[in-house]
Design a protein around this motif. Structure first.
Motif, mmCIF file in Angstrom:
data_model
loop_
_atom_site.group_PDB
_atom_site.id
_atom_site.type_symbol
_atom_site.label_atom_id
_atom_site.label_comp_id
_atom_site.label_asym_id
_atom_site.label_seq_id
_atom_site.Cartn_x
_atom_site.Cartn_y
_atom_site.Cartn_z
ATOM 1 N N ILE A 221 -4.361 1.912 -4.767
ATOM 2 C CA ILE A 221 -4.897 2.358 -4.114
ATOM 3 C C ILE A 221 -5.491 0.907 -2.100
ATOM 4 O O ILE A 221 -4.888 1.690 -1.272
ATOM 5 C CB ILE A 221 -6.189 2.746 -4.574
ATOM 6 N N GLU A 222 -5.973 0.308 -2.859
ATOM 7 C CA GLU A 222 -5.943 -1.028 -1.821
ATOM 8 C C GLU A 222 -4.676 -1.639 -1.257
ATOM 9 O O GLU A 222 -5.125 -1.271 -0.019
ATOM 10 C CB GLU A 222 -6.384 -2.049 -2.895
ATOM 11 N N ALA A 223 -3.736 -1.468 -2.212
ATOM 12 C CA ALA A 223 -2.443 -2.233 -1.555
ATOM 13 C C ALA A 223 -1.652 -0.688 -0.144
ATOM 14 O O ALA A 223 -1.079 -0.927 0.501
ATOM 15 C CB ALA A 223 -1.590 -2.523 -2.641
ATOM 16 N N ALA A 224 -1.779 0.166 -0.932
ATOM 17 C CA ALA A 224 -1.954 1.764 0.177
ATOM 18 C C ALA A 224 -2.752 1.645 1.029
ATOM 19 O O ALA A 224 -1.816 1.773 1.717
ATOM 20 C CB ALA A 224 -1.268 2.378 -0.772
ATOM 21 N N ALA A 225 -3.661 1.973 1.145
ATOM 22 C CA ALA A 225 -4.473 1.389 2.915
ATOM 23 C C ALA A 225 -3.973 0.745 3.619
ATOM 24 O O ALA A 225 -3.929 0.688 4.064
ATOM 25 C CB ALA A 225 -5.857 1.241 1.564
ATOM 26 N N TRP A 226 -4.239 -1.043 2.629
ATOM 27 C CA TRP A 226 -3.071 -1.893 3.762
ATOM 28 C C TRP A 226 -1.552 -1.580 4.169
ATOM 29 O O TRP A 226 -1.827 -1.631 5.633
ATOM 30 C CB TRP A 226 -3.365 -3.061 2.696
ATOM 31 N N TYR A 227 -1.243 -0.834 3.510
ATOM 32 C CA TYR A 227 0.131 -0.644 4.242
ATOM 33 C C TYR A 227 0.175 0.233 5.358
ATOM 34 O O TYR A 227 0.833 0.643 6.439
ATOM 35 C CB TYR A 227 1.844 0.078 3.450
ATOM 36 N N GLU A 228 -0.873 1.193 5.086
ATOM 37 C CA GLU A 228 -1.193 2.342 5.339
ATOM 38 C C GLU A 228 -1.775 2.135 7.102
ATOM 39 O O GLU A 228 -1.211 2.395 8.359
ATOM 40 C CB GLU A 228 -1.744 3.799 5.525
ATOM 41 N N ALA B 109 2.356 6.121 2.117
ATOM 42 C CA ALA B 109 2.562 7.090 1.098
ATOM 43 C C ALA B 109 3.726 6.847 0.652
ATOM 44 O O ALA B 109 3.952 6.826 -0.445
ATOM 45 C CB ALA B 109 2.646 7.994 2.585
ATOM 46 N N GLU B 110 4.517 5.539 1.266
ATOM 47 C CA GLU B 110 5.996 5.017 0.654
ATOM 48 C C GLU B 110 5.780 3.843 -0.377
ATOM 49 O O GLU B 110 6.358 3.999 -1.406
ATOM 50 C CB GLU B 110 6.964 4.504 1.514
ATOM 51 N N PHE B 111 4.616 3.463 -0.624
ATOM 52 C CA PHE B 111 4.532 2.689 -1.441
ATOM 53 C C PHE B 111 3.608 3.437 -2.471
ATOM 54 O O PHE B 111 4.153 2.750 -3.266
ATOM 55 C CB PHE B 111 3.611 1.619 -1.128
#
Length: 104
Positions: free
Chosen positions: A15-22, A30-32
């Motif tokens: 969740i944290e990684a996806a938020a950073w990428y977003e 979303a791609e992550f």
């Protein structure tokens, strides 16, 4: 087909990684998440064997599936009945930081 259980800590890392990428680029989060979901499916379907971890990760019995597009490993322990995802680990993070989680 194997059951895959994801530890809360690993889920939080995703969740944290996806938020950073977003934050860095719209739609990249979303791609992550999609890449993580594909990796979990691969583990569940047992398509390919998981790879051993580098020695710095210790002798935990954990193995990994390396994401193709993102610098992350899906770290899991394979038990007779299920695979347990214990970390969604960035390649730059201290190797084996998740070792205390390795007793599911």
């Amino acid at each position: 087909m194997r059951t895959v259980r994801i530890l809360e800590e690993a889920s939080q890392e995703a969740i944290e990684a996806a938020a950073w990428y977003e934050y860095e680029q719209p739609e990249l989060g979303a791609e992550f998440f999609a890449a993580v979901e594909v990796a979990i499916d691969v583990i569940e379907e047992n398509f390919i064997p998981l790879s051993p971890l580098p020695e710095e990760a210790g002798h935990t019995g954990a193995k990994r599936l390396i994401l193709e597009r993102f610098p992350y490993d899906i770290v899991a322990i394979e038990l007779p009945e299920e695979s347990v995802v214990i970390a969604i680990a960035h390649h730059s993070r201290k190797p084996g930081y998740w070792r205390t989680r390795s007793k599911p």
